[in-house]
Design an enzyme around this catalytic site. Structure first.
Site, PDB file in Angstrom:
ATOM      1  N   GLU A 171      29.260 -87.828  18.662  1.00 15.56           N
ATOM      2  CA  GLU A 171      28.405 -86.636  18.658  1.00 15.56           C
ATOM      3  C   GLU A 171      28.204 -86.110  20.080  1.00 15.56           C
ATOM      4  O   GLU A 171      28.243 -84.905  20.319  1.00 15.56           O
ATOM      5  CB  GLU A 171      27.057 -86.971  18.012  1.00 15.56           C
ATOM      6  CG  GLU A 171      26.194 -85.740  17.826  1.00 15.56           C
ATOM      7  CD  GLU A 171      24.929 -86.024  17.031  1.00 15.56           C
ATOM      8  OE1 GLU A 171      24.986 -85.882  15.806  1.00 15.56           O
ATOM      9  OE2 GLU A 171      23.906 -86.383  17.636  1.00 15.56           O
ATOM     10  N   GLN A 206      23.159 -59.308  44.059  1.00 14.03           N
ATOM     11  CA  GLN A 206      23.520 -60.714  44.209  1.00 14.03           C
ATOM     12  C   GLN A 206      22.679 -61.636  43.305  1.00 14.03           C
ATOM     13  O   GLN A 206      23.156 -62.675  42.842  1.00 14.03           O
ATOM     14  CB  GLN A 206      23.339 -61.115  45.670  1.00 14.03           C
ATOM     15  CG  GLN A 206      24.218 -62.250  46.083  1.00 14.03           C
ATOM     16  CD  GLN A 206      24.099 -62.542  47.561  1.00 14.03           C
ATOM     17  OE1 GLN A 206      22.999 -62.766  48.073  1.00 14.03           O
ATOM     18  NE2 GLN A 206      25.197 -62.524  48.262  1.00 14.03           N
ATOM     19  N   ARG A 233      25.204 -52.394  32.474  1.00 15.63           N
ATOM     20  CA  ARG A 233      23.796 -52.040  32.679  1.00 15.63           C
ATOM     21  C   ARG A 233      23.596 -51.543  34.118  1.00 15.63           C
ATOM     22  O   ARG A 233      23.953 -52.229  35.078  1.00 15.63           O
ATOM     23  CB  ARG A 233      22.927 -53.271  32.432  1.00 15.63           C
ATOM     24  CG  ARG A 233      21.466 -53.092  32.752  1.00 15.63           C
ATOM     25  CD  ARG A 233      20.773 -52.259  31.708  1.00 15.63           C
ATOM     26  NE  ARG A 233      19.335 -52.151  31.954  1.00 15.63           N
ATOM     27  CZ  ARG A 233      18.548 -51.310  31.311  1.00 15.63           C
ATOM     28  NH1 ARG A 233      19.042 -50.509  30.394  1.00 15.63           N
ATOM     29  NH2 ARG A 233      17.263 -51.267  31.577  1.00 15.63           N
TER      30      ARG A 233
END
Ligand SMILES: Cc1cc2nc3c(=O)[nH]c(=O)nc-3n(C[C@H](O)[C@H](O)[C@H](O)COP(=O)(O)OP(=O)(O)OC[C@H]3O[C@@H](n4cnc5c(N)ncnc54)[C@H](O)[C@@H]3O)c2cc1C
Length: 382
Positions: free
Chosen positions: A245, A282, A271
């Protein structure tokens, strides 16, 4: 060292991504809102062969090596926006099928595996209890021998797939000793056995499309043939499950992180604020660089576990390291993804808020981050 996937594995990855995009994503926002499990999607995964990845062909599976199983899970995580469904699939694969395959009798394998692979039945495993989580050896569920039968009493909680399960691997105490040669034993318990009852489905922060509930066992009588592995062998079964898992489920999370990164890059280019794409700032581009860095660190850690397992080597330490890193990276990148999307990241029509909610479970299940650090420290002799 060869870091490349084979052409076959690359094609396998692409096919699963295409499948997941076309069959598993529609209606995910509504299912998440209503905490609905997508059984059709689950059956589609079965048709695609995903429920039989590591199961040998004799029992209806694909009989794949570990690295290929991880490739498949990474592809599922990348293509499928319904991470709850992917979680349910992973639970079936690594904590139900594989323990049966590795520890079951031939009769148990014949009885359960072909039907788990086709999705005819659903499975899971139950270790956790209201008062015993990280300290599994403190479990109160007891199995007592009565002639040719075992009688099981106790309460389990947080059990993934329980509300939809046909069979669960129930871990119970059969003695006082802790550890590998100790007092935990696993039993295959069909959910229609008298005395097995389900609590109400538990409402969760994330992975809401994966059903979870409590399970109560009251004088549940199972034949001796329902014991999985040997008496006292429960801890070894549990550890083997966790190794699988902690690598394969977390490969699924790695795939989700890759989709999240690509979504953020696209958004940062589109955007605009202050007259330019936010990706020019940045503060945004460095967040994205860090997301990329986490993925590049996570991938070799995870695939090293697969490689070790394919060489028949133990990978207890490596799977703990990978699980710890990927889960914490997943949560951090999910926070970054929300921040990059601003207010839209907080709204449920964008995927970012759901990914954040979905990611948080990963630092808890398969052993919490604290427990992984304990395991790693123990390996270092502390
Ligand atoms: C989405 C989801 C699905 C799950 N599915 C399953 C399932 O299918 N089957 C199943 O059996 N269980 C399942 N679990 C349960 C999961 O395995 C447990 O939540 C986990 O093992 C932690 O146990 P706990 O919740 O009781 O926390 P606790 O063990 O009570 O821990 C509480 C806090 O104490 C810390 N802590 C505990 N002990 C130590 C220690 N020795 N050193 C340092 N810190 C410590 C923990 O890290 C944690 O921060 C699931 C959980 C989640 C969230």
């Amino acid at each position: 060292m060869d870091f490349a996937l084979s052409e076959e594995q690359q094609l396998f990855y692409k096919n699963i991504v295409d499948f997941a995009r076309s069959r598993l994503n529609e209606g995910v926002i509504e299912r998440d809102d209503d905490s609905t499990f997508d059984r059709e999607g689950f059956m589609a995964c079965a048709e695609q062969g995903l429920l039989g990845l590591a199961v040998p062909e004799d029992y209806g599976g694909l009989g794949l090596d570990v690295v290929s199983c991880m490739v498949a899970m990474e592809a599922l995580g990348y293509g499928a926006k319904d991470q709850g469904l992917a979680f349910a699939v992973n639970t079936q694969l690594w904590t139900c099928e594989l323990p049966i395959l590795h520890f079951g009798t031939e009769e148990q394998k014949q009885h359960y595996l072909p039907r788990l692979v086709t999705g005819e039945i659903i499975g899971g495993h139950a270790t956790s209890e209201p008062d015993s989580g990280s300290d599994a050896f403190a479990m109160q569920t007891k199995a007592v021998q009565d002639g040719e039968h075992w009688v099981i009493n106790g309460n389990k909680t947080f059990i993934t797939n329980a509300p939809i399960a046909d069979v669960l691997i129930i871990f119970a105490s059969t003695g006082e000793k802790r550890g590998f040669g100790g007092g935990l034993t696993a039993f295959l318990v069909d959910m229609d056995t008298p005395g097995v009852s389900l609590g109400k489905p538990l409402k969760k922060l994330g992975l809401r499309t994966s059903p979870t509930s409590e399970v109560t066992l009251e004088d549940v009588r199972v034949p001796a043939s329902a014991m999985l592995g040997r008496k006292g062998g429960g801890a070894a079964i549990f550890n083997s499950e966790m190794e699988w898992e902690r690598s394969c489920l977390f490969a699924c999370h790695l795939g989700a992180m890759q989709r999240q990164l690509e979504t953020c890059v696209t958004y940062a280019k589109e955007r605009k604020q202050f007259g330019e794409p936010i990706g020019n700032f940045q503060a945004i581009s460095h967040r994205i660089a860090n997301m990329k860095l986490r993925i590049e660190m996570a991938r070799p850690m995870l695939y090293k576990v697969g490689w070790l397992k394919d060489q028949d080597k133990r990978a207890v330490l490596e799977s703990s390291i990978a699980k710890l890193y990927v889960s914490e990276a997943y949560v951090q990148s999910s926070l970054d993804a929300v921040a990059i999307h601003g207010g839209y990241g907080y709204m449920n029509e964008y995927e970012m808020e759901r990914m954040l909610r979905d990611s948080i479970g990963s630092i808890l299940y398969s052993g919490t981050s604290d427990i992984q650090r304990n395991l790693i420290a123990r390996w270092l002799g502390l």
